[in-house]
Write a protein that holds these residues in place. Structure first.
Motif, mmCIF file in Angstrom:
data_model
loop_
_atom_site.group_PDB
_atom_site.id
_atom_site.type_symbol
_atom_site.label_atom_id
_atom_site.label_comp_id
_atom_site.label_asym_id
_atom_site.label_seq_id
_atom_site.Cartn_x
_atom_site.Cartn_y
_atom_site.Cartn_z
ATOM 1 N N PRO A 123 -1.917 -1.345 27.366
ATOM 2 C CA PRO A 123 -2.625 -2.131 26.404
ATOM 3 C C PRO A 123 -3.816 -1.495 26.245
ATOM 4 N N GLN A 124 -4.558 -1.326 25.098
ATOM 5 C CA GLN A 124 -5.557 -0.669 24.669
ATOM 6 C C GLN A 124 -6.757 -1.756 24.571
ATOM 7 N N ARG A 125 -7.254 -1.929 25.868
ATOM 8 C CA ARG A 125 -8.289 -3.325 25.810
ATOM 9 C C ARG A 125 -9.635 -2.881 24.908
ATOM 10 N N ASN A 126 -9.916 -1.835 24.550
ATOM 11 C CA ASN A 126 -11.100 -1.452 24.079
ATOM 12 C C ASN A 126 -11.050 -1.482 22.425
ATOM 13 N N LEU A 127 -9.721 -1.712 21.799
ATOM 14 C CA LEU A 127 -9.420 -1.800 20.403
ATOM 15 C C LEU A 127 -9.985 -2.856 19.890
ATOM 16 N N ARG A 128 -11.032 -2.794 18.725
ATOM 17 C CA ARG A 128 -11.209 -3.933 17.961
ATOM 18 C C ARG A 128 -11.099 -3.571 16.568
ATOM 19 N N SER A 129 -10.870 -4.891 15.767
ATOM 20 C CA SER A 129 -10.809 -4.706 14.113
ATOM 21 C C SER A 129 -12.110 -4.969 13.516
ATOM 22 N N ILE A 130 -12.336 -4.246 12.617
ATOM 23 C CA ILE A 130 -13.453 -4.761 11.362
ATOM 24 C C ILE A 130 -12.897 -5.226 10.213
ATOM 25 N N CYS A 131 -12.119 -4.563 9.624
ATOM 26 C CA CYS A 131 -11.531 -5.138 8.255
ATOM 27 C C CYS A 131 -10.310 -4.465 7.680
ATOM 28 N N GLY A 132 -9.565 -5.084 6.829
ATOM 29 C CA GLY A 132 -8.582 -4.327 6.049
ATOM 30 C C GLY A 132 -9.114 -3.315 5.046
ATOM 31 N N VAL A 133 -8.604 -2.516 4.898
ATOM 32 C CA VAL A 133 -9.148 -1.564 3.783
ATOM 33 C C VAL A 133 -8.022 -1.622 2.615
ATOM 34 N N TRP A 134 -6.875 -1.402 2.807
ATOM 35 C CA TRP A 134 -5.827 -1.386 1.863
ATOM 36 C C TRP A 134 -4.462 -1.521 2.495
ATOM 37 N N GLY A 135 -3.498 -2.249 1.655
ATOM 38 C CA GLY A 135 -2.123 -2.721 2.120
ATOM 39 C C GLY A 135 -1.163 -1.389 2.052
ATOM 40 N N ASN A 136 -0.316 -1.366 3.088
ATOM 41 C CA ASN A 136 0.990 -0.514 3.090
ATOM 42 C C ASN A 136 2.126 -1.581 2.783
ATOM 43 N N THR A 137 2.336 -1.380 1.330
ATOM 44 C CA THR A 137 3.435 -2.478 0.787
ATOM 45 C C THR A 137 4.636 -1.901 0.796
ATOM 46 N N GLU A 138 5.831 -2.813 1.327
ATOM 47 C CA GLU A 138 7.279 -2.368 1.421
ATOM 48 C C GLU A 138 7.938 -2.306 0.147
ATOM 49 N N HIS A 139 8.391 -1.194 0.070
ATOM 50 C CA HIS A 139 9.033 -0.709 -1.474
ATOM 51 C C HIS A 139 10.629 -0.410 -1.100
ATOM 52 N N VAL A 140 11.431 -1.359 -0.621
ATOM 53 C CA VAL A 140 12.899 -1.465 -0.450
ATOM 54 C C VAL A 140 13.409 -0.918 -1.788
ATOM 55 N N VAL A 141 13.909 0.518 -1.799
ATOM 56 C CA VAL A 141 14.764 0.817 -3.026
ATOM 57 C C VAL A 141 16.016 0.821 -2.917
ATOM 58 N N LEU A 142 16.969 0.304 -3.510
ATOM 59 C CA LEU A 142 18.321 0.557 -3.114
ATOM 60 C C LEU A 142 19.110 0.728 -4.599
ATOM 61 N N ARG A 143 20.145 1.508 -4.213
ATOM 62 C CA ARG A 143 21.100 1.815 -5.533
ATOM 63 C C ARG A 143 21.591 0.486 -6.143
ATOM 64 N N ASN A 144 21.743 0.344 -7.353
ATOM 65 C CA ASN A 144 22.071 -0.837 -7.905
ATOM 66 C C ASN A 144 23.633 -1.252 -7.551
ATOM 67 N N SER A 145 24.541 -0.297 -7.316
ATOM 68 C CA SER A 145 25.843 -0.656 -7.048
ATOM 69 C C SER A 145 25.886 -1.309 -5.686
ATOM 70 N N PHE A 146 24.699 -1.366 -4.889
ATOM 71 C CA PHE A 146 24.855 -2.104 -3.729
ATOM 72 C C PHE A 146 23.997 -3.528 -3.633
ATOM 73 N N VAL A 147 23.473 -3.890 -4.826
ATOM 74 C CA VAL A 147 22.368 -5.031 -4.998
ATOM 75 C C VAL A 147 23.311 -6.048 -5.291
ATOM 76 N N ARG A 148 23.288 -7.341 -4.766
ATOM 77 C CA ARG A 148 24.051 -8.386 -5.065
ATOM 78 C C ARG A 148 23.084 -9.593 -5.366
ATOM 79 N N THR A 149 22.151 -9.866 -4.301
ATOM 80 C CA THR A 149 21.155 -10.940 -4.261
ATOM 81 C C THR A 149 19.619 -10.373 -4.819
#
Length: 336
Positions: free
Chosen positions: A108-134
């Protein structure tokens, strides 16, 4: 690069304040980013430039941005005090906090502190339509044995994919035939029919996703996450939050897409003095238009969402600024 440097200098001139007496004892800090070709580096340069212009003369606080190999190396640089600030992928903040994943051997990195979010890594799960059901994340199970791109090997995207897959009960090594391609080659392989799925997560809009839907939008879908699927993918960590990809962000995608996002965030070493972090945090949120003019990714920065997806304790200097502004610090993020 010349254009970028000129833009930074122009922004610095716009921010310049009347000359004041320089603080007698200046503090110079290093901000670690990632490779020059990505988003981390120019955003880091913008943050360092803002700090220099606003705080060097008046408060004696200076900052310089350096390129690095990315989040994994940045954790080491913070630990060894070769850098005092860094931009980190949220998942690597979690690894550092728990001493897990690729930093398990370091503990564990006990020295690690956060300040603020800068931008998001947004999930883009791309699938061929022949496998899309729901139209949701569970459709990945329809392509057992098919080829899925995890992005480049040992990349932050691969780690993110493995994290959300494991939490969702999917073993990608047993479920898919995995390939390891960067974002551009992934887009080309999907369009050429060489693979059937991928998750090129990143800041909206992701160029590779734009390419896929501009050239073959009738063949693919971006999968959504139901509330239950989002909760499973997060694994109870608080790292991932809900995110909407607005309709028409991508060609031929005319509806909102419900997905999830994790933050890329500004981190620092716990040893940085409280008042310096306070001044830097204040300078960031009181000069957002300057940052926005340097890089579009920073347009996601808002005071009210600064702590969304944070899993590392907030540095007391940043906490002081948030408290002044009426932003509550969750108990789990309070530094011991």
């Amino acid at each position: 690069m010349i254009a970028r440097r000129s833009l930074l200098l122009a922004g610095a001139g716009a921010l310049a304040a009347p000359a004041v007496v320089r603080a007698q004892q200046g503090r110079s800090y290093i901000l670690a980013t990632a490779t020059i070709g990505g988003t981390y580096y120019p955003v880091g340069v913008a943050l360092a430039t803002l700090t220099k212009v606003r705080l060097q003369a008046s408060k004696g606080i200076d900052m310089s941005a350096i390129s690095s190999a990315g989040s994994g190396e940045n954790i080491r640089l913070l630990r060894e005090n070769q850098a005092q600030f860094a931009i980190l992928q949220g998942l690597f903040g979690l690894y550092g906090r728990d001493g897990s994943g690729p930093v398990q051997s370091d503990g564990p990195q006990r020295n690690l502190r956060s300040i603020c979010g800068v931008w998001g890594n947004t999930e883009h799960v791309v699938l061929r339509n022949s496998f899309v059901r729901t139209g949701t994340f569970e459709d990945l199970l329809n392509m057992r044995g098919r080829r899925f791109s995890m992005s480049a090997r040992n990349s932050g995207t691969e780690f993110s994919n493995r994290f959300i897959f494991a939490n969702s009960g999917i073993n990608p090594d047993q479920t898919f035939e995995l390939v390891y391609l960067g974002f551009g080659p992934t887009a080309e392989a999907l369009i050429a029919g060489q693979i059937d799925g991928a998750n090129p997560g990143g800041g909206i809009p992701v160029a590779a996703v734009t390419q896929i839907f501009a050239r073959a939008g009738d063949q693919f879908s971006i999968l959504e996450f139901t509330d239950e699927q989002a909760k499973k993918a997060d694994g109870g960590t608080g790292l991932y939050t809900a995110r909407i990809i607005p309709a028409n962000t991508y060609p031929n995608v005319a509806k909102d897409i419900r997905t999830i996002t994790q933050p890329n965030f500004l981190a620092c070493n716990a040893a940085v003095p409280e008042n310096d972090v306070y001044e830097i945090t204040k300078a960031i949120f009181e000069n957002l238009p300057f940052l926005n003019s340097i890089h579009a990714a920073t347009r996601e920065m808002k005071l009210e969402t600064a702590l969304d997806g944070m899993v590392n304790p907030v540095h007391p200097g940043a906490a002081r600024y948030y408290t002044e502004k009426g932003i509550a610090i969750p108990e789990r993020l309070r530094a011991a």
